[in-house]
Design a protein around this motif. Structure first.
Motif, PDB file in Angstrom:
ATOM      1  N   LEU A 128     -12.371  -3.709  10.111  1.00 44.83           N
ATOM      2  CA  LEU A 128     -13.327  -4.248   9.140  1.00 44.83           C
ATOM      3  C   LEU A 128     -14.589  -4.754   9.820  1.00 44.83           C
ATOM      4  O   LEU A 128     -15.700  -4.582   9.312  1.00 44.83           O
ATOM      5  N   GLY A 129     -14.420  -5.378  10.977  1.00 44.18           N
ATOM      6  CA  GLY A 129     -15.566  -5.924  11.694  1.00 44.18           C
ATOM      7  C   GLY A 129     -16.521  -4.873  12.218  1.00 44.18           C
ATOM      8  O   GLY A 129     -17.655  -5.205  12.593  1.00 44.18           O
ATOM      9  N   GLN A 130     -16.084  -3.602  12.230  1.00 44.98           N
ATOM     10  CA  GLN A 130     -16.938  -2.536  12.742  1.00 44.98           C
ATOM     11  C   GLN A 130     -17.445  -1.592  11.648  1.00 44.98           C
ATOM     12  O   GLN A 130     -18.152  -0.622  11.941  1.00 44.98           O
ATOM     13  N   LEU A 131     -17.123  -1.872  10.392  1.00 46.15           N
ATOM     14  CA  LEU A 131     -17.588  -0.989   9.317  1.00 46.15           C
ATOM     15  C   LEU A 131     -19.114  -1.036   9.210  1.00 46.15           C
ATOM     16  O   LEU A 131     -19.712  -2.112   9.254  1.00 46.15           O
ATOM     17  N   PRO A 132     -19.750   0.109   9.047  1.00 44.95           N
ATOM     18  CA  PRO A 132     -21.209   0.124   8.863  1.00 44.95           C
ATOM     19  C   PRO A 132     -21.587  -0.432   7.492  1.00 44.95           C
ATOM     20  O   PRO A 132     -20.757  -0.489   6.579  1.00 44.95           O
ATOM     21  N   GLY A 144      -0.762 -13.553  -6.898  1.00 42.59           N
ATOM     22  CA  GLY A 144      -1.983 -13.808  -6.142  1.00 42.59           C
ATOM     23  C   GLY A 144      -1.935 -13.151  -4.779  1.00 42.59           C
ATOM     24  O   GLY A 144      -0.929 -13.241  -4.070  1.00 42.59           O
ATOM     25  N   VAL A 145      -3.022 -12.469  -4.417  1.00 44.92           N
ATOM     26  CA  VAL A 145      -3.087 -11.799  -3.113  1.00 44.92           C
ATOM     27  C   VAL A 145      -4.405 -12.148  -2.427  1.00 44.92           C
ATOM     28  O   VAL A 145      -5.466 -12.075  -3.051  1.00 44.92           O
ATOM     29  N   PRO A 146      -4.365 -12.519  -1.150  1.00 44.60           N
ATOM     30  CA  PRO A 146      -5.608 -12.683  -0.408  1.00 44.60           C
ATOM     31  C   PRO A 146      -6.168 -11.327  -0.029  1.00 44.60           C
ATOM     32  O   PRO A 146      -5.414 -10.352   0.084  1.00 44.60           O
ATOM     33  N   TYR A 147      -7.465 -11.266   0.148  1.00 42.94           N
ATOM     34  CA  TYR A 147      -8.055 -10.016   0.609  1.00 42.94           C
ATOM     35  C   TYR A 147      -9.291 -10.308   1.445  1.00 42.94           C
ATOM     36  O   TYR A 147     -10.013 -11.281   1.200  1.00 42.94           O
ATOM     37  N   ALA A 148      -9.487  -9.467   2.442  1.00 40.34           N
ATOM     38  CA  ALA A 148     -10.692  -9.535   3.266  1.00 40.34           C
ATOM     39  C   ALA A 148     -11.709  -8.566   2.704  1.00 40.34           C
ATOM     40  O   ALA A 148     -11.354  -7.482   2.227  1.00 40.34           O
ATOM     41  N   GLU A 149     -12.975  -8.947   2.775  1.00 35.72           N
ATOM     42  CA  GLU A 149     -14.053  -8.132   2.229  1.00 35.72           C
ATOM     43  C   GLU A 149     -15.229  -8.152   3.181  1.00 35.72           C
ATOM     44  O   GLU A 149     -15.556  -9.196   3.764  1.00 35.72           O
ATOM     45  N   VAL A 150     -15.854  -7.012   3.339  1.00 41.57           N
ATOM     46  CA  VAL A 150     -17.038  -6.925   4.190  1.00 41.57           C
ATOM     47  C   VAL A 150     -17.971  -5.865   3.614  1.00 41.57           C
ATOM     48  O   VAL A 150     -17.513  -4.834   3.118  1.00 41.57           O
ATOM     49  N   GLY A 151     -19.270  -6.126   3.642  1.00 45.17           N
ATOM     50  CA  GLY A 151     -20.242  -5.155   3.169  1.00 45.17           C
ATOM     51  C   GLY A 151     -20.916  -5.596   1.884  1.00 45.17           C
ATOM     52  O   GLY A 151     -20.417  -6.461   1.154  1.00 45.17           O
ATOM     53  N   VAL A 191     -14.255   0.965  -0.137  1.00 50.06           N
ATOM     54  CA  VAL A 191     -13.130   1.479   0.633  1.00 50.06           C
ATOM     55  C   VAL A 191     -12.022   0.430   0.602  1.00 50.06           C
ATOM     56  O   VAL A 191     -12.252  -0.722   0.987  1.00 50.06           O
ATOM     57  N   VAL A 192     -10.843   0.803   0.137  1.00 53.15           N
ATOM     58  CA  VAL A 192      -9.713  -0.112   0.065  1.00 53.15           C
ATOM     59  C   VAL A 192      -8.705   0.273   1.146  1.00 53.15           C
ATOM     60  O   VAL A 192      -8.257   1.425   1.215  1.00 53.15           O
ATOM     61  N   PHE A 193      -8.355  -0.685   1.988  1.00 52.63           N
ATOM     62  CA  PHE A 193      -7.419  -0.474   3.087  1.00 52.63           C
ATOM     63  C   PHE A 193      -6.037  -0.977   2.672  1.00 52.63           C
ATOM     64  O   PHE A 193      -5.894  -2.081   2.146  1.00 52.63           O
ATOM     65  N   VAL A 194      -5.002  -0.166   2.948  1.00 52.90           N
ATOM     66  CA  VAL A 194      -3.631  -0.484   2.556  1.00 52.90           C
ATOM     67  C   VAL A 194      -2.777  -0.594   3.816  1.00 52.90           C
ATOM     68  O   VAL A 194      -2.562   0.392   4.524  1.00 52.90           O
ATOM     69  N   HIS A 195      -2.297  -1.790   4.082  1.00 51.44           N
ATOM     70  CA  HIS A 195      -1.560  -2.033   5.322  1.00 51.44           C
ATOM     71  C   HIS A 195      -0.112  -1.554   5.231  1.00 51.44           C
ATOM     72  O   HIS A 195       0.399  -1.204   4.159  1.00 51.44           O
ATOM     73  N   ALA A 196       0.564  -1.587   6.359  1.00 49.35           N
ATOM     74  CA  ALA A 196       1.931  -1.084   6.466  1.00 49.35           C
ATOM     75  C   ALA A 196       2.957  -2.198   6.224  1.00 49.35           C
ATOM     76  O   ALA A 196       2.627  -3.351   5.932  1.00 49.35           O
ATOM     77  N   TYR A 197       4.187  -1.824   6.376  1.00 49.58           N
ATOM     78  CA  TYR A 197       5.367  -2.674   6.175  1.00 49.58           C
ATOM     79  C   TYR A 197       5.274  -3.971   6.964  1.00 49.58           C
ATOM     80  O   TYR A 197       4.989  -3.951   8.165  1.00 49.58           O
ATOM     81  N   VAL A 198       5.538  -5.088   6.295  1.00 45.05           N
ATOM     82  CA  VAL A 198       5.517  -6.469   6.823  1.00 45.05           C
ATOM     83  C   VAL A 198       4.266  -6.779   7.653  1.00 45.05           C
ATOM     84  O   VAL A 198       4.321  -7.536   8.619  1.00 45.05           O
ATOM     85  N   MET A 246     -23.276  -4.050  10.102  1.00 45.92           N
ATOM     86  CA  MET A 246     -21.960  -4.685  10.110  1.00 45.92           C
ATOM     87  C   MET A 246     -22.100  -6.143   9.672  1.00 45.92           C
ATOM     88  O   MET A 246     -22.852  -6.909  10.252  1.00 45.92           O
ATOM     89  N   GLY A 247     -21.382  -6.540   8.618  1.00 46.05           N
ATOM     90  CA  GLY A 247     -21.472  -7.887   8.109  1.00 46.05           C
ATOM     91  C   GLY A 247     -20.259  -8.718   8.486  1.00 46.05           C
ATOM     92  O   GLY A 247     -19.319  -8.246   9.126  1.00 46.05           O
ATOM     93  N   ALA A 248     -20.279  -9.973   8.055  1.00 48.31           N
ATOM     94  CA  ALA A 248     -19.170 -10.875   8.319  1.00 48.31           C
ATOM     95  C   ALA A 248     -18.018 -10.584   7.362  1.00 48.31           C
ATOM     96  O   ALA A 248     -18.225 -10.255   6.194  1.00 48.31           O
ATOM     97  N   VAL A 249     -16.797 -10.718   7.866  1.00 51.40           N
ATOM     98  CA  VAL A 249     -15.612 -10.538   7.050  1.00 51.40           C
ATOM     99  C   VAL A 249     -15.330 -11.842   6.313  1.00 51.40           C
ATOM    100  O   VAL A 249     -15.208 -12.905   6.926  1.00 51.40           O
ATOM    101  N   VAL A 250     -15.240 -11.752   4.991  1.00 51.28           N
ATOM    102  CA  VAL A 250     -14.998 -12.923   4.148  1.00 51.28           C
ATOM    103  C   VAL A 250     -13.628 -12.763   3.496  1.00 51.28           C
ATOM    104  O   VAL A 250     -13.267 -11.670   3.055  1.00 51.28           O
ATOM    105  N   VAL A 251     -12.860 -13.849   3.440  1.00 52.38           N
ATOM    106  CA  VAL A 251     -11.532 -13.800   2.833  1.00 52.38           C
ATOM    107  C   VAL A 251     -11.568 -14.501   1.484  1.00 52.38           C
ATOM    108  O   VAL A 251     -12.022 -15.648   1.369  1.00 52.38           O
ATOM    109  N   ASN A 252     -11.116 -13.799   0.449  1.00 47.76           N
ATOM    110  CA  ASN A 252     -11.034 -14.326  -0.900  1.00 47.76           C
ATOM    111  C   ASN A 252      -9.607 -14.164  -1.409  1.00 47.76           C
ATOM    112  O   ASN A 252      -8.719 -13.712  -0.681  1.00 47.76           O
ATOM    113  N   ARG A 253      -9.400 -14.522  -2.681  1.00 45.88           N
ATOM    114  CA  ARG A 253      -8.074 -14.363  -3.288  1.00 45.88           C
ATOM    115  C   ARG A 253      -8.239 -13.772  -4.677  1.00 45.88           C
ATOM    116  O   ARG A 253      -9.133 -14.160  -5.429  1.00 45.88           O
ATOM    117  N   ALA A 254      -7.376 -12.823  -5.009  1.00 50.44           N
ATOM    118  CA  ALA A 254      -7.390 -12.203  -6.333  1.00 50.44           C
ATOM    119  C   ALA A 254      -6.045 -12.456  -7.009  1.00 50.44           C
ATOM    120  O   ALA A 254      -4.999 -12.455  -6.352  1.00 50.44           O
TER     121      ALA A 254
END
Length: 266
Positions: free
Chosen positions: A47-51, A16-23, A30-37, A1-9
């Motif tokens: 993310l903090g628990q991903l192997p 422009g969208v921020p995104y968290a990345e780990v691994g 693996v791309v995670f798609v969040h819900a409404y608002v 499990m690595g540290a979650v890093v936030v970048n921007r694409a």
């Protein structure tokens, strides 16, 4: 499990969208798609628990969180195109997709419209549609009248009503802060798009092996799971006993374990 890093694409259209990345680079994307608002922060605990063998990305969709807020483009089809555009920018040819709640509806559109970009699909607490739900019709009656600045009490009630109850006050406050970042027009245009969208055509074209995860006490989307099972080839269901909606927020360890096992299958 690595540290979650936030970048921007910055997507091809300039959003422009921020995104968290780990691994690491060698991990399965693996791309995670969040819900409404929501925003990427709704996946923070997951993310903090991903192997290490998984490489997770969680973008905030346009209009949400700290992403840019263009005047248009808030239908599920628009969000799906943004997910693929995000993959292009960060150099992902093909990825597993994990969508939660209405993010699962967007993920179905991605998997059906861009099948060559999705290796596997995980739908957590996902509806088959939203336009047929009386509870969402009632929600629209309130949200259609929203104006800026948003009322914090309303947003707090919304978060508590759509997320599991067994969350700490600090965690709830963080989620409220994220949902407050979306302006009233994004609340309205995104929900209208979700209500009007018919995902059946996209769903019929899904070819990726699919895992459905749902709480057996999730009255909002529990009945949709049978429809998804029948509509998506090779879909299977993992039902969480005694659990309600958005199980990734209250049972992240189990959700990560199930995702990892599913993505490890040959």
């Amino acid at each position: 499990m690595g540290a979650v890093v936030v970048n921007r694409a910055v997507l091809a259209g300039g959003v422009g969208v921020p995104y968290a990345e780990v691994g690491g680079a060698a991990g399965v994307p693996v791309v995670f798609v969040h819900a409404y608002v929501e925003s990427w922060r709704y996946f923070e605990v997951v993310l903090g628990q991903l192997p290490d063998r998984l490489h997770g990305y969680a973008p905030s969709l346009r209009g949400h969180g700290d992403a840019d807020r263009p005047e248009a483009g808030y239908s599920p089809g628009d969000f799906a195109a943004d997910v693929v555009g995000f993959m292009d920018v960060v150099g992902i040819d093909r990825a597993a997709l994990v969508g939660t709640s209405s993010g699962g509806l967007v993920s179905q559109v991605v998997a059906g419209s861009y099948p060559d970009r999705v290796s596997r699909l995980v739908l957590i607490s996902s509806p088959a549609s939203l336009g047929d739900k009386a509870a969402v019709d009632g929600m629209w009656a309130e949200i259609s009248g929203l104006e800026d600045p948003l009322d914090r009490g309303f947003v707090t009630d919304f978060v508590r009503g759509t997320a599991p109850g067994a969350m700490s006050e600090d965690f709830v406050e963080m989620l409220v802060e994220e949902s407050l970042k979306a302006p009233a027009r994004v609340w309205k245009e995104t929900l209208r798009g979700l209500l009007d969208y018919d995902a059946r055509a996209s769903r019929d074209r899904i070819t990726a092996p699919t895992l459905l995860i749902c709480g057996d006490e999730d009255l909002f989307v529990r009945d949709d799971q049978q429809l998804l099972l029948e509509a998506i080839p090779s879909a299977r269901l993992r039902l969480y006993r005694g659990a309600g909606h958005a199980v990734h927020l209250t049972q992240p360890t189990r959700v990560v374990s199930d995702i990892t096992e599913f993505l490890s299958e040959s």
